[in-house]
Design an enzyme around this catalytic site. Structure first.
Site, PDB file in Angstrom:
ATOM      1  N   SER A 129       0.866  -1.174   0.000  1.00 60.70           N
ATOM      2  CA  SER A 129       0.000   0.000   0.000  1.00 60.70           C
ATOM      3  C   SER A 129       0.903   1.225   0.000  1.00 60.70           C
ATOM      4  O   SER A 129       2.068   1.142   0.425  1.00 60.70           O
ATOM      5  CB  SER A 129      -0.867  -0.007   1.268  1.00 60.70           C
ATOM      6  OG  SER A 129      -1.501   1.241   1.446  1.00 60.70           O
ATOM      7  N   TYR A 179      -2.279  -0.833  10.174  1.00 58.95           N
ATOM      8  CA  TYR A 179      -2.372  -1.177   8.742  1.00 58.95           C
ATOM      9  C   TYR A 179      -1.086  -0.740   8.026  1.00 58.95           C
ATOM     10  O   TYR A 179      -0.453  -1.527   7.312  1.00 58.95           O
ATOM     11  CB  TYR A 179      -3.601  -0.501   8.127  1.00 58.95           C
ATOM     12  CG  TYR A 179      -3.747  -0.744   6.636  1.00 58.95           C
ATOM     13  CD1 TYR A 179      -4.359  -1.898   6.158  1.00 58.95           C
ATOM     14  CD2 TYR A 179      -3.269   0.178   5.699  1.00 58.95           C
ATOM     15  CE1 TYR A 179      -4.494  -2.131   4.793  1.00 58.95           C
ATOM     16  CE2 TYR A 179      -3.396  -0.038   4.340  1.00 58.95           C
ATOM     17  CZ  TYR A 179      -4.013  -1.196   3.884  1.00 58.95           C
ATOM     18  OH  TYR A 179      -4.131  -1.421   2.531  1.00 58.95           O
TER      19      TYR A 179
HETATM   20  N1  LIG Z   1      -8.684  -0.993  -2.232  1.00 58.42           N
HETATM   21  C1  LIG Z   1      -7.644  -0.175  -2.128  1.00 58.42           C
HETATM   22  O1  LIG Z   1      -7.759   1.039  -2.416  1.00 58.42           O
HETATM   23  C2  LIG Z   1      -6.291  -0.702  -1.675  1.00 58.42           C
HETATM   24  C3  LIG Z   1      -5.193   0.179  -1.706  1.00 58.42           C
HETATM   25  C4  LIG Z   1      -3.948  -0.298  -1.297  1.00 58.42           C
HETATM   26  C5  LIG Z   1      -3.809  -1.616  -0.880  1.00 58.42           C
HETATM   27  N2  LIG Z   1      -4.890  -2.444  -0.861  1.00 58.42           N
HETATM   28  C6  LIG Z   1      -4.692  -3.840  -0.445  1.00 58.42           C
HETATM   29  O2  LIG Z   1      -5.241  -4.699  -1.431  1.00 58.42           O
HETATM   30  C7  LIG Z   1      -5.675  -5.907  -0.808  1.00 58.42           C
HETATM   31  C8  LIG Z   1      -7.128  -6.186  -1.191  1.00 58.42           C
HETATM   32  O3  LIG Z   1      -7.895  -5.108  -0.713  1.00 58.42           O
HETATM   33  P1  LIG Z   1      -9.431  -4.856  -1.124  1.00 58.42           P
HETATM   34  O4  LIG Z   1      -9.567  -3.394  -1.226  1.00 58.42           O
HETATM   35  O5  LIG Z   1      -9.815  -5.731  -2.245  1.00 58.42           O
HETATM   36  O6  LIG Z   1     -10.134  -5.312   0.235  1.00 58.42           O
HETATM   37  P2  LIG Z   1     -11.562  -5.980   0.547  1.00 58.42           P
HETATM   38  O7  LIG Z   1     -12.518  -5.686  -0.536  1.00 58.42           O
HETATM   39  O8  LIG Z   1     -11.866  -5.578   1.942  1.00 58.42           O
HETATM   40  O9  LIG Z   1     -11.214  -7.544   0.497  1.00 58.42           O
HETATM   41  C9  LIG Z   1     -10.379  -8.103   1.470  1.00 58.42           C
HETATM   42  C10 LIG Z   1     -10.336  -9.597   1.282  1.00 58.42           C
HETATM   43  O10 LIG Z   1      -9.534 -10.158   2.337  1.00 58.42           O
HETATM   44  C11 LIG Z   1     -10.255 -11.226   2.931  1.00 58.42           C
HETATM   45  N3  LIG Z   1      -9.909 -11.424   4.338  1.00 58.42           N
HETATM   46  C12 LIG Z   1      -9.935 -10.493   5.319  1.00 58.42           C
HETATM   47  N4  LIG Z   1      -9.610 -11.078   6.488  1.00 58.42           N
HETATM   48  C13 LIG Z   1      -9.372 -12.393   6.232  1.00 58.42           C
HETATM   49  C14 LIG Z   1      -9.002 -13.507   7.026  1.00 58.42           C
HETATM   50  N5  LIG Z   1      -8.842 -13.408   8.347  1.00 58.42           N
HETATM   51  N6  LIG Z   1      -8.835 -14.711   6.433  1.00 58.42           N
HETATM   52  C15 LIG Z   1      -9.015 -14.841   5.099  1.00 58.42           C
HETATM   53  N7  LIG Z   1      -9.375 -13.829   4.285  1.00 58.42           N
HETATM   54  C16 LIG Z   1      -9.551 -12.615   4.858  1.00 58.42           C
HETATM   55  C17 LIG Z   1     -11.707 -10.814   2.786  1.00 58.42           C
HETATM   56  O11 LIG Z   1     -12.541 -11.926   2.963  1.00 58.42           O
HETATM   57  P3  LIG Z   1     -14.061 -11.775   3.543  1.00 58.42           P
HETATM   58  O12 LIG Z   1     -14.841 -11.367   2.345  1.00 58.42           O
HETATM   59  O13 LIG Z   1     -14.400 -13.108   4.035  1.00 58.42           O
HETATM   60  O14 LIG Z   1     -13.993 -10.730   4.601  1.00 58.42           O
HETATM   61  C18 LIG Z   1     -11.706 -10.259   1.372  1.00 58.42           C
HETATM   62  O15 LIG Z   1     -11.758 -11.312   0.427  1.00 58.42           O
HETATM   63  C19 LIG Z   1      -5.446  -5.728   0.687  1.00 58.42           C
HETATM   64  O16 LIG Z   1      -4.234  -6.338   1.058  1.00 58.42           O
HETATM   65  C20 LIG Z   1      -5.345  -4.218   0.848  1.00 58.42           C
HETATM   66  O17 LIG Z   1      -4.591  -3.870   1.967  1.00 58.42           O
HETATM   67  C21 LIG Z   1      -6.126  -2.018  -1.250  1.00 58.42           C
END
Ligand SMILES: NC(=O)c1ccc[n+]([C@@H]2O[C@H](COP(=O)([O-])OP(=O)(O)OC[C@H]3O[C@@H](n4cnc5c(N)ncnc54)[C@H](OP(=O)(O)O)[C@@H]3O)[C@@H](O)[C@H]2O)c1
Length: 254
Positions: A159, A172
């Site tokens: 990130s 985070y």
């Molecule tokens: N979106 C952004 O703007 C952004 C920016 C920078 C970095 N990121 C990174 O990109 C990655 C994906 O983010 P996203 O935005 O797609 O997030 P998201 O929509 O919140 O999805 C997160 C995923 O992680 C899973 N997860 C959370 N806790 C878990 C656990 N204990 N065991 C197994 N699975 C778990 C969730 O499963 P459930 O559905 O079961 O909860 C979901 O599939 C993350 O690492 C985040 O830090 C995102």
């Protein structure tokens, strides 16, 4: 080593990932779901890992309905510290698939956004367990089947706040700094003994549930959808990135 300057513009061949077994964590929603679909669309057999089986089944069905290679579901709670559970997962994958060509660490949680001075110890621990410790335990458990694959790729999700600290991003941000450090250590350890490459990828602001909870007032269409940033994910999982190791990359220009 040449890395395209704008990875979002990377054009993947239709069969870029044919014959590859790729595991995606957090494959149920957001970026992980889009990556699972993109990998399958390019010929991979995708192992969908997450804690909510019903949501993983929906992704499995979407892959099936599109006529892509049949996926597999691996229900797993990455909050777990149970090393035997990680070992059992590795054994299952070895028995079923033989080897693993790619591992995308994508699952993550945001945790509270507040000053560190007010951050609860339990929250701090939970965020580090899911965002950092699980990445270590899973990589360590799966390394033997990655090493037998030939040119396997491990991608850690970072990130912007894991590369430059920012107020109120708490555990985070700290967990993502840890992810960057772990990526570098794995990459340096493996570069002389193994052909497994290890890199980190910052997706940048992307339209998902996590982004919405971090920025609730932001316009819904302010950021690209996950499917629009898949060029970088495909590049890192496909053979065009062989030789790219230890790099901290961005899914699109910042
Ligand atoms: N979106 C952004 O703007 C952004 C920016 C920078 C970095 N990121 C990174 O990109 C990655 C994906 O983010 P996203 O935005 O797609 O997030 P998201 O929509 O919140 O999805 C997160 C995923 O992680 C899973 N997860 C959370 N806790 C878990 C656990 N204990 N065991 C197994 N699975 C778990 C969730 O499963 P459930 O559905 O079961 O909860 C979901 O599939 C993350 O690492 C985040 O830090 C995102």
């Amino acid at each position: 080593m040449h890395i395209p300057s704008d990875l979002s513009a990377y054009q993947a061949g239709a069969d870029l990932l044919a014959g590859k077994n790729l595991l995606v964590t957090g494959a149920s929603t957001g970026i992980g779901r889009a990556a699972a679909l993109a990998f399958a669309a390019h010929g991979a057999t995708v192992i969908l890992l997450g804690r909510t089986e019903g949501k993983l089944t929906e992704v499995y069905d979407a892959i099936d309905a599109a006529g892509y290679p049949k996926a597999a579901i691996a229900p797993f709670d990455l909050a777990s510290n149970d090393e035997a559970a990680y070992a059992a997962l590795a054994t299952q994958l070895q028995d079923h698939f033989g080897s693993l060509h790619g591992l995308l660490h994508n699952a993550g949680m945001l945790g509270p956004l507040k000053p560190l001075s007010q951050y609860a110890a339990n929250d701090f621990q939970q965020v580090l367990d899911i965002n950092l410790r699980s990445n270590f335990l899973l990589t360590r458990a799966l390394m033997p089947i990655l090493e037998t694959a030939g040119h396997a790729s491990v991608v850690f999700t970072s990130s912007s706040v894991g590369r430059k600290g920012r107020a109120y991003w708490g555990a985070y941000a700290i967990s993502k700094f840890g992810v960057e450090g772990m990526m570098q250590v794995w990459a340096d350890e493996l570069c002389n003994t193994s052909d497994v490459r290890v890199n980190s990828l910052n997706p940048g602001a992307t339209r998902t549930a996590m982004r919405r909870s971090a920025y609730p007032a932001e316009a819904a269409d302010a950021n690209p959808e996950p499917r629009q940033i898949m060029g970088a994910y495909l590049y890192l999982m496909g053979d065009d990135s062989i030789g790219v190791n230890g790099q901290a990359l961005n899914a699109r220009p910042l």
